[in-house]
Write a protein that holds these residues in place. Sequence first.
Motif, PDB file in Angstrom:
ATOM      1  N   LEU A  48     -11.746 -21.273  56.116  1.00 25.13           N
ATOM      2  CA  LEU A  48     -12.025 -20.926  54.727  1.00 25.13           C
ATOM      3  C   LEU A  48     -10.975 -21.594  53.844  1.00 25.13           C
ATOM      4  CD1 LEU A  48     -12.539 -17.090  55.252  1.00 25.13           C
ATOM      5  CD2 LEU A  48     -14.370 -18.716  54.810  1.00 25.13           C
ATOM      6  N   GLY A  49     -11.227 -22.808  53.486  1.00 24.12           N
ATOM      7  CA  GLY A  49     -10.289 -23.502  52.612  1.00 24.12           C
ATOM      8  C   GLY A  49      -9.074 -24.016  53.367  1.00 24.12           C
ATOM      9  N   GLN A  50      -8.064 -24.456  52.621  1.00 25.81           N
ATOM     10  CA  GLN A  50      -6.914 -25.106  53.232  1.00 25.81           C
ATOM     11  C   GLN A  50      -5.951 -24.121  53.876  1.00 25.81           C
ATOM     12  OE1 GLN A  50      -5.342 -27.443  50.027  1.00 25.81           O
ATOM     13  NE2 GLN A  50      -6.584 -29.219  50.579  1.00 25.81           N
ATOM     14  N   GLN A  51      -5.851 -22.909  53.334  1.00 23.84           N
ATOM     15  CA  GLN A  51      -4.889 -21.939  53.861  1.00 23.84           C
ATOM     16  C   GLN A  51      -5.364 -21.364  55.189  1.00 23.84           C
ATOM     17  OE1 GLN A  51      -1.962 -21.406  52.298  1.00 23.84           O
ATOM     18  NE2 GLN A  51      -2.669 -22.948  50.831  1.00 23.84           N
ATOM     19  N   ASN A  52      -6.663 -21.090  55.272  1.00 29.63           N
ATOM     20  CA  ASN A  52      -7.217 -20.467  56.461  1.00 29.63           C
ATOM     21  C   ASN A  52      -7.905 -21.516  57.317  1.00 29.63           C
ATOM     22  OD1 ASN A  52      -8.670 -19.040  58.356  1.00 29.63           O
ATOM     23  ND2 ASN A  52      -9.157 -17.364  56.946  1.00 29.63           N
ATOM     24  N   GLN A  53      -7.280 -21.825  58.454  1.00 29.89           N
ATOM     25  CA  GLN A  53      -7.783 -22.872  59.321  1.00 29.89           C
ATOM     26  C   GLN A  53      -8.939 -22.413  60.196  1.00 29.89           C
ATOM     27  OE1 GLN A  53      -5.544 -26.032  60.282  1.00 29.89           O
ATOM     28  NE2 GLN A  53      -5.146 -25.805  58.118  1.00 29.89           N
ATOM     29  N   GLY A  54      -9.165 -21.108  60.244  1.00 31.57           N
ATOM     30  CA  GLY A  54     -10.193 -20.602  61.140  1.00 31.57           C
ATOM     31  C   GLY A  54      -9.645 -20.437  62.535  1.00 31.57           C
ATOM     32  N   GLY A  55     -10.541 -20.314  63.514  1.00 33.88           N
ATOM     33  CA  GLY A  55     -10.107 -20.125  64.890  1.00 33.88           C
ATOM     34  C   GLY A  55     -10.561 -18.770  65.393  1.00 33.88           C
ATOM     35  N   ILE A  56      -9.884 -18.290  66.433  1.00 33.63           N
ATOM     36  CA  ILE A  56     -10.273 -17.013  67.018  1.00 33.63           C
ATOM     37  C   ILE A  56      -9.291 -15.936  66.584  1.00 33.63           C
ATOM     38  CG2 ILE A  56     -10.654 -15.769  69.187  1.00 33.63           C
ATOM     39  CD1 ILE A  56     -11.290 -18.516  70.443  1.00 33.63           C
ATOM     40  N   ILE A  57      -9.816 -14.858  66.031  1.00 33.32           N
ATOM     41  CA  ILE A  57      -8.947 -13.756  65.626  1.00 33.32           C
ATOM     42  C   ILE A  57      -9.335 -12.496  66.395  1.00 33.32           C
ATOM     43  CG2 ILE A  57      -8.397 -14.629  63.318  1.00 33.32           C
ATOM     44  CD1 ILE A  57     -10.579 -12.612  62.292  1.00 33.32           C
ATOM     45  N   ASP A  58      -8.364 -11.608  66.566  1.00 28.20           N
ATOM     46  CA  ASP A  58      -8.630 -10.323  67.214  1.00 28.20           C
ATOM     47  C   ASP A  58      -9.027  -9.302  66.163  1.00 28.20           C
ATOM     48  OD1 ASP A  58      -7.997 -11.280  69.685  1.00 28.20           O
ATOM     49  OD2 ASP A  58      -5.914 -10.653  69.592  1.00 28.20           O
ATOM     50  N   ARG A  59     -10.080  -8.592  66.474  1.00 28.82           N
ATOM     51  CA  ARG A  59     -10.527  -7.587  65.517  1.00 28.82           C
ATOM     52  C   ARG A  59     -10.849  -6.311  66.274  1.00 28.82           C
ATOM     53  NH1 ARG A  59     -15.661  -7.395  62.232  1.00 28.82           N
ATOM     54  NH2 ARG A  59     -15.127  -5.903  60.626  1.00 28.82           N
ATOM     55  N   ASP A  60     -10.295  -5.178  65.814  1.00 30.98           N
ATOM     56  CA  ASP A  60     -10.574  -3.896  66.457  1.00 30.98           C
ATOM     57  C   ASP A  60     -11.954  -3.416  66.025  1.00 30.98           C
ATOM     58  OD1 ASP A  60      -8.035  -4.048  67.469  1.00 30.98           O
ATOM     59  OD2 ASP A  60      -7.166  -2.705  65.984  1.00 30.98           O
ATOM     60  N   MET A  61     -12.741  -2.975  67.017  1.00 29.89           N
ATOM     61  CA  MET A  61     -14.083  -2.479  66.733  1.00 29.89           C
ATOM     62  C   MET A  61     -14.106  -0.963  66.909  1.00 29.89           C
ATOM     63  SD  MET A  61     -15.550  -5.297  66.014  1.00 29.89           S
ATOM     64  CE  MET A  61     -17.309  -4.923  66.007  1.00 29.89           C
ATOM     65  N   PRO A  62     -14.946  -0.274  66.129  1.00 30.34           N
ATOM     66  CA  PRO A  62     -14.988   1.194  66.233  1.00 30.34           C
ATOM     67  C   PRO A  62     -15.468   1.657  67.611  1.00 30.34           C
ATOM     68  CG  PRO A  62     -16.094   0.434  64.242  1.00 30.34           C
ATOM     69  CD  PRO A  62     -15.839  -0.774  65.091  1.00 30.34           C
ATOM     70  N   ILE A  63     -14.954   2.801  68.069  1.00 32.82           N
ATOM     71  CA  ILE A  63     -15.436   3.422  69.297  1.00 32.82           C
ATOM     72  C   ILE A  63     -15.901   4.834  68.974  1.00 32.82           C
ATOM     73  CG2 ILE A  63     -13.940   2.064  70.829  1.00 32.82           C
ATOM     74  CD1 ILE A  63     -12.108   4.541  71.039  1.00 32.82           C
ATOM     75  N   ASP A  64     -16.646   5.411  69.903  1.00 32.12           N
ATOM     76  CA  ASP A  64     -17.149   6.763  69.700  1.00 32.12           C
ATOM     77  C   ASP A  64     -15.995   7.765  69.758  1.00 32.12           C
ATOM     78  OD1 ASP A  64     -20.196   7.836  69.869  1.00 32.12           O
ATOM     79  OD2 ASP A  64     -18.738   9.359  70.482  1.00 32.12           O
ATOM     80  N   ALA A  65     -16.005   8.727  68.842  1.00 31.70           N
ATOM     81  CA  ALA A  65     -14.920   9.709  68.779  1.00 31.70           C
ATOM     82  C   ALA A  65     -14.803  10.514  70.069  1.00 31.70           C
ATOM     83  CB  ALA A  65     -15.127  10.651  67.595  1.00 31.70           C
ATOM     84  N   SER A  66     -15.916  10.612  70.836  1.00 27.36           N
ATOM     85  CA  SER A  66     -15.868  11.380  72.077  1.00 27.36           C
ATOM     86  C   SER A  66     -15.129  10.628  73.191  1.00 27.36           C
ATOM     87  CB  SER A  66     -17.281  11.732  72.533  1.00 27.36           C
ATOM     88  OG  SER A  66     -17.998  10.553  72.819  1.00 27.36           O
ATOM     89  N   ASN A  67     -14.776   9.377  72.955  1.00 29.17           N
ATOM     90  CA  ASN A  67     -14.066   8.585  73.974  1.00 29.17           C
ATOM     91  C   ASN A  67     -12.559   8.763  73.925  1.00 29.17           C
ATOM     92  OD1 ASN A  67     -16.535   7.623  74.685  1.00 29.17           O
ATOM     93  ND2 ASN A  67     -16.250   5.580  73.866  1.00 29.17           N
ATOM     94  N   VAL A  68     -12.079   9.588  73.009  1.00 25.60           N
ATOM     95  CA  VAL A  68     -10.631   9.796  72.919  1.00 25.60           C
ATOM     96  C   VAL A  68     -10.298  11.286  72.947  1.00 25.60           C
ATOM     97  CG1 VAL A  68     -10.348   7.713  71.517  1.00 25.60           C
ATOM     98  CG2 VAL A  68     -10.497   9.936  70.378  1.00 25.60           C
ATOM     99  N   MET A  69      -9.029  11.566  73.288  1.00 26.53           N
ATOM    100  CA  MET A  69      -8.493  12.916  73.171  1.00 26.53           C
ATOM    101  C   MET A  69      -7.291  12.853  72.255  1.00 26.53           C
ATOM    102  SD  MET A  69      -8.566  14.536  76.984  1.00 26.53           S
ATOM    103  CE  MET A  69      -8.421  16.262  76.555  1.00 26.53           C
ATOM    104  N   ILE A  70      -7.111  13.892  71.467  1.00 26.03           N
ATOM    105  CA  ILE A  70      -5.930  13.911  70.603  1.00 26.03           C
ATOM    106  C   ILE A  70      -4.687  14.131  71.465  1.00 26.03           C
ATOM    107  CG2 ILE A  70      -5.942  16.395  70.089  1.00 26.03           C
ATOM    108  CD1 ILE A  70      -5.467  15.191  67.044  1.00 26.03           C
ATOM    109  N   VAL A  71      -3.567  13.569  71.038  1.00 22.19           N
ATOM    110  CA  VAL A  71      -2.330  13.690  71.802  1.00 22.19           C
ATOM    111  C   VAL A  71      -1.392  14.655  71.079  1.00 22.19           C
ATOM    112  CG1 VAL A  71      -0.297  12.455  72.645  1.00 22.19           C
ATOM    113  CG2 VAL A  71      -2.543  11.386  72.788  1.00 22.19           C
ATOM    114  N   CYS A  72      -1.017  15.720  71.809  1.00 21.60           N
ATOM    115  CA  CYS A  72      -0.037  16.678  71.300  1.00 21.60           C
ATOM    116  C   CYS A  72       1.347  16.129  71.601  1.00 21.60           C
ATOM    117  CB  CYS A  72      -0.251  18.023  71.984  1.00 21.60           C
ATOM    118  SG  CYS A  72       1.071  19.207  71.713  1.00 21.60           S
ATOM    119  N   SER A  73       2.275  16.253  70.665  1.00 20.59           N
ATOM    120  CA  SER A  73       3.607  15.687  70.883  1.00 20.59           C
ATOM    121  C   SER A  73       4.334  16.380  72.035  1.00 20.59           C
ATOM    122  CB  SER A  73       4.434  15.771  69.599  1.00 20.59           C
ATOM    123  OG  SER A  73       4.439  17.086  69.113  1.00 20.59           O
TER     124      SER A  73
END
Length: 101
Positions: A48-73
Amino acid sequence: MKLKTGDKVMVITGKDAGTESVIERVYPSSGKILVEGVNTAKKHQKPLGQQNQGGIIDRDMPIDASNVMIVCSKCGPTRIGYRFDDKGKHRICRKCGGDLR
Ligand SMILES: [Zn+2]
């Protein structure tokens, strides 16, 4: 949705099982959450223009809330319970009864 942005969670299923991270975003309508560094997909970005050369970027994708457990300290991964007082509803750890954030 019991989970909130900023909650510390552990992934319990899928390729990132066992990963502990923080919720970046919640999507209440779909029951999904975005967790930092979890379910990362490689995305091909067009230049995208001169500043952004493109390439491969990492992007976090949403997951189902049931796939995690909350962590108590204190206890680690746990289930969410509720406690009520004159200030309203509070989320608590089901193991130790302590307040969750
Ligand atoms: Zn606890």
